[in-house]
Structures are given as C-alpha cells and as structure tokens.
Design a protein around this motif. Sequence first.
Motif, PDB file in Angstrom:
ATOM      1  N   ALA A 198       0.828  -1.430   0.486  1.00 56.36           N
ATOM      2  CA  ALA A 198       0.154   0.253   0.115  1.00 56.36           C
ATOM      3  C   ALA A 198       1.151   1.430   0.310  1.00 56.36           C
ATOM      4  CB  ALA A 198      -0.882   0.028   0.665  1.00 56.36           C
ATOM      5  N   LEU A 199       0.329   2.004  -0.978  1.00 53.24           N
ATOM      6  CA  LEU A 199       1.052   3.517  -1.014  1.00 53.24           C
ATOM      7  C   LEU A 199       0.195   4.125  -0.278  1.00 53.24           C
ATOM      8  CD1 LEU A 199       3.913   5.647  -1.451  1.00 53.24           C
ATOM      9  CD2 LEU A 199       3.153   5.262  -3.797  1.00 53.24           C
ATOM     10  N   ILE A 200       0.494   5.550   0.488  1.00 53.81           N
ATOM     11  CA  ILE A 200      -0.528   6.716   1.053  1.00 53.81           C
ATOM     12  C   ILE A 200       0.410   7.914   1.428  1.00 53.81           C
ATOM     13  CG2 ILE A 200      -1.877   6.793   3.017  1.00 53.81           C
ATOM     14  CD1 ILE A 200      -2.228   4.285   3.646  1.00 53.81           C
ATOM     15  N   VAL A 201      -0.515   8.996   0.689  1.00 47.14           N
ATOM     16  CA  VAL A 201      -0.179  10.205   0.616  1.00 47.14           C
ATOM     17  C   VAL A 201      -1.035  10.859   1.855  1.00 47.14           C
ATOM     18  CG1 VAL A 201       0.875  12.031   0.367  1.00 47.14           C
ATOM     19  CG2 VAL A 201       1.044  10.019  -2.079  1.00 47.14           C
ATOM     20  N   LEU A 202       0.395  12.042   3.021  1.00 45.53           N
ATOM     21  CA  LEU A 202      -0.173  12.347   4.228  1.00 45.53           C
ATOM     22  C   LEU A 202      -0.373  13.701   3.910  1.00 45.53           C
ATOM     23  CD1 LEU A 202       0.396   9.773   6.608  1.00 45.53           C
ATOM     24  CD2 LEU A 202      -1.712   9.770   5.601  1.00 45.53           C
ATOM     25  N   ASP A 203      -1.200  14.616   4.216  1.00 44.37           N
ATOM     26  CA  ASP A 203      -0.573  16.045   4.400  1.00 44.37           C
ATOM     27  C   ASP A 203       0.100  16.075   5.358  1.00 44.37           C
ATOM     28  OD1 ASP A 203      -2.094  15.872   6.396  1.00 44.37           O
ATOM     29  OD2 ASP A 203      -4.175  16.988   5.197  1.00 44.37           O
ATOM     30  N   LYS A 204       0.937  17.232   6.204  1.00 43.49           N
ATOM     31  CA  LYS A 204       0.880  17.478   7.481  1.00 43.49           C
ATOM     32  C   LYS A 204       0.114  17.457   8.633  1.00 43.49           C
ATOM     33  CE  LYS A 204      -0.442  22.513   7.578  1.00 43.49           C
ATOM     34  NZ  LYS A 204       0.703  24.143   7.997  1.00 43.49           N
ATOM     35  N   PHE A 254      12.407  10.916   7.651  1.00 45.61           N
ATOM     36  CA  PHE A 254      12.145   9.341   7.116  1.00 45.61           C
ATOM     37  C   PHE A 254      12.480   8.876   8.077  1.00 45.61           C
ATOM     38  CE2 PHE A 254      17.012   8.919   6.980  1.00 45.61           C
ATOM     39  CZ  PHE A 254      17.155   8.009   7.902  1.00 45.61           C
ATOM     40  N   TYR A 255      11.593   7.337   8.627  1.00 45.68           N
ATOM     41  CA  TYR A 255      11.938   6.451   9.372  1.00 45.68           C
ATOM     42  C   TYR A 255      12.162   5.286   8.475  1.00 45.68           C
ATOM     43  CZ  TYR A 255       6.994   6.421   9.950  1.00 45.68           C
ATOM     44  OH  TYR A 255       5.245   6.248   9.636  1.00 45.68           O
ATOM     45  N   SER A 276       8.036   5.378   6.224  1.00 38.95           N
ATOM     46  CA  SER A 276       7.857   6.847   5.318  1.00 38.95           C
ATOM     47  C   SER A 276       9.090   7.961   4.924  1.00 38.95           C
ATOM     48  CB  SER A 276       6.837   7.713   6.474  1.00 38.95           C
ATOM     49  OG  SER A 276       6.561   9.241   6.497  1.00 38.95           O
ATOM     50  N   ASN A 277       8.999   8.350   3.938  1.00 40.91           N
ATOM     51  CA  ASN A 277      10.072   9.977   3.749  1.00 40.91           C
ATOM     52  C   ASN A 277       8.593  11.263   3.466  1.00 40.91           C
ATOM     53  OD1 ASN A 277      12.339   8.567   2.372  1.00 40.91           O
ATOM     54  ND2 ASN A 277      10.918   7.284   1.355  1.00 40.91           N
ATOM     55  N   ALA A 278       9.496  12.196   4.266  1.00 35.19           N
ATOM     56  CA  ALA A 278       8.983  13.146   4.592  1.00 35.19           C
ATOM     57  C   ALA A 278       9.354  14.275   3.114  1.00 35.19           C
ATOM     58  CB  ALA A 278       9.827  14.309   5.256  1.00 35.19           C
ATOM     59  N   ILE A 279       7.549  15.198   2.422  1.00 34.24           N
ATOM     60  CA  ILE A 279       7.828  16.210   2.077  1.00 34.24           C
ATOM     61  C   ILE A 279       7.836  17.162   2.078  1.00 34.24           C
ATOM     62  CG2 ILE A 279       6.300  16.441   0.159  1.00 34.24           C
ATOM     63  CD1 ILE A 279       4.332  14.070   0.113  1.00 34.24           C
ATOM     64  N   TYR A 280       8.393  18.114   1.087  1.00 39.90           N
ATOM     65  CA  TYR A 280       8.619  19.330   1.790  1.00 39.90           C
ATOM     66  C   TYR A 280       8.025  20.580   0.711  1.00 39.90           C
ATOM     67  CZ  TYR A 280      11.269  17.139   5.052  1.00 39.90           C
ATOM     68  OH  TYR A 280      12.106  16.383   6.470  1.00 39.90           O
ATOM     69  N   ILE A 292       4.725   3.478   2.249  1.00 41.98           N
ATOM     70  CA  ILE A 292       5.081   2.180   1.740  1.00 41.98           C
ATOM     71  C   ILE A 292       4.153   1.613   2.869  1.00 41.98           C
ATOM     72  CG2 ILE A 292       6.359   0.714   0.984  1.00 41.98           C
ATOM     73  CD1 ILE A 292       7.572   2.531  -0.367  1.00 41.98           C
ATOM     74  N   VAL A 293       2.996   0.451   3.066  1.00 41.85           N
ATOM     75  CA  VAL A 293       2.203   0.075   4.279  1.00 41.85           C
ATOM     76  C   VAL A 293       2.351  -0.868   3.931  1.00 41.85           C
ATOM     77  CG1 VAL A 293       0.718  -0.131   5.773  1.00 41.85           C
ATOM     78  CG2 VAL A 293       1.313   2.348   4.988  1.00 41.85           C
ATOM     79  N   ARG A 294       3.277  -2.144   4.174  1.00 46.37           N
ATOM     80  CA  ARG A 294       3.028  -3.463   3.857  1.00 46.37           C
ATOM     81  C   ARG A 294       2.154  -4.590   4.866  1.00 46.37           C
ATOM     82  NH1 ARG A 294       8.305  -6.853   2.635  1.00 46.37           N
ATOM     83  NH2 ARG A 294       8.069  -5.532   0.315  1.00 46.37           N
TER      84      ARG A 294
END
Length: 467
Positions: A198-204, A254-255, A276-280, A292-294
């Motif tokens: 699973a790939l998920i994009v989150l806001d802040k 990231f983590y 997870s990777n941060a978006i700036y 990325i969720v497994r």
Amino acid sequence: MSEQTRLIQDLSILYELSLSIGSSLHPLENTIEFLRVLVSRKNLTFASVWLRSDYDSESEIFYLQYAHPSHSNQQDYVQEDHPVLKLLKDQLFFSTHFSDPGFDGIIQEKEINSGAFGIFRLGEMGFLKMYDKKREEKFSEIELSQLYSLIQKFKNSVDACFLHERLEQETAQREMMQKALTRANDRLRDIFENMHDALIVLDKNGYIIESNEAAKNLLGYKNEIPRIRIKDIVHPADLIKSARFFKELVEKGFYTKYEGRIFTANDEIKYIQVSSNAIYNTQGHFVGSRDIVRDITEQKYVEIELKKSEEKYRGIIENMELGLLEVDKNGIILRAYDHFCQMTGYEEKELLGKNATETLVEKKFVSTLKEQTENRNKGTADVYQIQIRKKSGELIWVLISGAPIFDSDGNVTGSLGIHYDITDRINLQYELERARNEAQAAQKAEQQFLANMSHEIRTPMNSVIGM
C-alpha cells in the motif's frame, strides 16, 4: 552611362538584393541566396559570411559559414583579436585594396593579388566580406553605405532564422521532454496503482490525501478512501510508539520499519510495517509524507503461534530437566536455556560469546566433541556422553543429543545440544560394578577356603583308613 541610368541600375540592384533577403527560415539557405544575388548583381569575384561559433555571443572564434562561389582560405576561422575584427569595432564597414599597406594581414583567403574587399559588421554575430578582383580602387563610402542598410536587413533576417531555429529546437526538446515526462508519469502511476504494498500520501496533519489500490484493500474500502486521519485508526496501544516515529519523520525526514496495528473499515485489526519519507515544499517546510505500508498480519500471527509453540515446548523440555545449549558453527555459545544454567551453575550472560568446548568440556573429551562438531557441520545428528565441568569445578556426566541448525537456504549455521545429567546413573553403575567385583572376589575367596579345608580334612583321614 548617364547619372540617371546609374541611379536606376543601383536602385534595381538594391531592390533585387532586398527581395533575396529572408527567402528561407533556414540560416544557411538564407545566406546562400543573399550571397548569390549579391555576387551576381554586383559582379563580384566572391562574397562570404563569418559568424561566431554556434552563434554564441560569448565565443571569441568566428568561423566561415558560407562563401559564394567557394574560395580557398588560409584558415576557416579567425580569433576576436584579428585585424578585421579590430577595425570593425570602431566602424560599421570599411574597404581595403590590394595596394594598401597591411593588406596581407587583413585577408584570410589564398591567391589574392589584386582587387579590393568591402567588409561589413553584422552586429555582434560576425561579419560579411565581398571581393572584386578587377577593382582598381577601394569600394566607395557611398557604395558601402548603400549596401550597409541592406546587409543589416540581411543580418536581422539571419538573426531571425537563428531565433526560429532555436525556437524549433526548444519546442522539439520541450515536446520530447513532455513525452518523456508523460511516459514517466504513466509508468509511475502504473507502479503506484499496481504495487503489492500500500502507498499512502498524507498531509502535514496526517490525513490521507492519496492512495493506491493496495491501500484501499488494506484499509477495507472498495472505492476511494474517505478523508481520515491515520492517528484515528492506529491501535490505542501503539499511539505512543507511532507518535515517536512521526517525530523522527519530521526531524530526520524519514523513518523505516515501524510496526504496529490499525483498525480497518470493518474494525478488523491488522498488523502493518511502515517506511515513510517526508514531503517538503519549495521553502523547505514539512507538508506531508509518502508512506509505504506492508500488511504483515499473517506473518505476525505465524510469529505469535510460533512463539506460543516455542514457549510450550521449552516449558516441556525444562520440566523434563533437559538443558539446552545453542552454539554457532565455531562452537561459540549463542544461547543457554534456564535448566542448562541450573545444571552447570552459570548464568546465561556468563556463557554467551564463549567457546563451549574451552569453557565446559573436560580435556579428555575434547577430541570426542570435536568429532561431534564436525558431524553437526555436515548436517548429521547424534547422541553421545561426555563429562563437563560446572562453574564450581565439579565434573558431571551428561548425555547429549546434538542436532544441526539450518537456515532458510538449507545451510548449517550451528547446532543445538540437549543435555541430560546422568551423573547419578554413572555413579550407580560404578557402585554396582564395584559391588559385583567385591562379590566375585568374596566368592572366589570362599571357594579357595573350602578347597583348602577339604584338603586338610582329607589328609588325616587317609592315614586312618590306610590309604
């Protein structure tokens, strides 16, 4: 020829030259047509155009672009410090005759031994030369001045051709880049939608703003995932842990390998592993993350059942008073189970990392253990008995069932030994053997005594009975 006739002829030449300008959007074709008409109408020997390298305003080298008709040159380029360019810095055009001092230093062409040159500046892009080998004097100022306005139009036309060419190249490049970008986006979208995880994009604030098909399946939604906050579906027992990982994301960007539980749309609990990777944004401010969720639910249940089974059988073994010792291929102790520690008087931390043979085995049994270790490394299990030394120095007898440990590829990584203390049994055997030996000795002594007594009794009787 009357003055009026000459004027009409000059106007006709200028008009025809004017018509030849801009005949093509290609700079070379435009140049060829203009020089052809110029040479023809002015009865020149040849004319040529020299331009900066690749029409680069920073270049200090000017190359011969085209000459009509072609003519041999000493060299096809000149540096910015060439006399022609130095003269054109202070004037728009000039003429020089074969008889002028310094003539040879100005020309680049071979086999020039008569006539005159007219040379015009083409702005910053280069210069134009025309040559008439029959001319007995320089080109007049008036003649050059009349031609200069047309040559400037030619220069502007060539300038426009180069601009058009650059625009075409840039347009083609943009189209090519757009196609490549479209292909890349399509490929990424395909990967995004069809990837197993699973790939998920989150806001802040942790709200889901985009997700792929695998994410919908994981969270239990048939259509689009509604605007939900990840925090609201995290298992209460994992909230503190997830908050700690989110802080790491913001601080480090990231983590990886977060493991926890979430509730799906139908309240089913699932175990997940997240990287997870941060978006700036362009200002460098944190605006969200790509996760990325497994789904590791099945794996976790297997681990839980395996742990239960392990604890169950370890309890059985411990209750059977069997001591388990795990070593690697070199005999280094990796784990010592509770009853083994009780059996030897050591704590596990005192044994970990030490060589089992050197720490525990009585010297006369070292060769036996070495042979058994070789068997384990070959994948063979066996049962044998040796003496080992307790922490106190006391020797005890143990019966060992040794078996190899394999990795997922079938390679031997070490061995597991199950130890059973048989000291009492061995001591009992020794006692029984000693008692048996003593009984046999007593029986033998009794037999000897009876034999002696029989002899002593028979001797006097023999004299009585006359034997």
